[in-house]
Design an enzyme around this catalytic site. Structure first.
Site, PDB file in Angstrom:
ATOM      1  CB  VAL A  62     -45.233  22.530  62.264  1.00  0.00           C
ATOM      2  CG1 VAL A  62     -45.219  21.493  63.362  1.00  0.00           C
ATOM      3  CG2 VAL A  62     -44.645  23.840  62.756  1.00  0.00           C
ATOM      4  CB  CYS A  63     -39.874  22.065  60.380  1.00  0.00           C
ATOM      5  SG  CYS A  63     -39.673  23.398  59.177  1.00  0.00           S
ATOM      6  NE  ARG A  64     -33.988  27.019  63.705  1.00  0.00           N
ATOM      7  CZ  ARG A  64     -33.998  28.143  63.031  1.00  0.00           C
ATOM      8  NH1 ARG A  64     -35.077  28.598  62.557  1.00  0.00           N
ATOM      9  NH2 ARG A  64     -32.940  28.841  62.791  1.00  0.00           N
ATOM     10  CG  MET A  90     -42.284  24.729  66.041  1.00  0.00           C
ATOM     11  SD  MET A  90     -43.996  24.776  66.647  1.00  0.00           S
ATOM     12  CE  MET A  90     -43.734  25.030  68.408  1.00  0.00           C
TER      13      MET A  90
END
Length: 98
Positions: A62-64, A90
């Site tokens: 996961v990242c932004r 996110m």
């Protein structure tokens, strides 16, 4: 590349599944909150920190928003890791954070 939507990942966690989540955002981004239990390794540090990941475990990356996690998935997949990109990152995460 395998992918899962943030909401689906949240449902798995709520169901009590034990998941390996890897957050590849930068330190200042993670300071605003991350998925409970997620391991944090910024994208640029992954090559030198591969020893912290176990090849026989699946990882949800996961990242932004899903871009950097896609890059991490491509790199880790080429190294033989079982990875799934969290679509929307996110920004799409509605669950609790720590």
């Amino acid at each position: 590349m395998k992918k899962i939507y943030a909401k689906q990942l949240e449902e798995k966690l709520k169901a009590g599944e034990q998941l390996n989540i890897l957050d590849v955002r930068e330190d200042e981004e993670v300071a605003t909150g991350k998925i409970p239990g997620a391991k944090h390794i910024p994208l640029g540090q992954i090559p030198e920190r591969l020893n912290e990941l176990v090849k026989d475990k699946p990882y949800y990356i996961v990242c932004r928003s899903g871009g950097r996690s896609g890059q991490a998935c491509a790199f880790l997949s080429a190294k033989g890791y079982d990875v799934t990109n969290v679509e929307g990152g996110m920004l799409a995460w509605e669950g609790e954070t720590e």
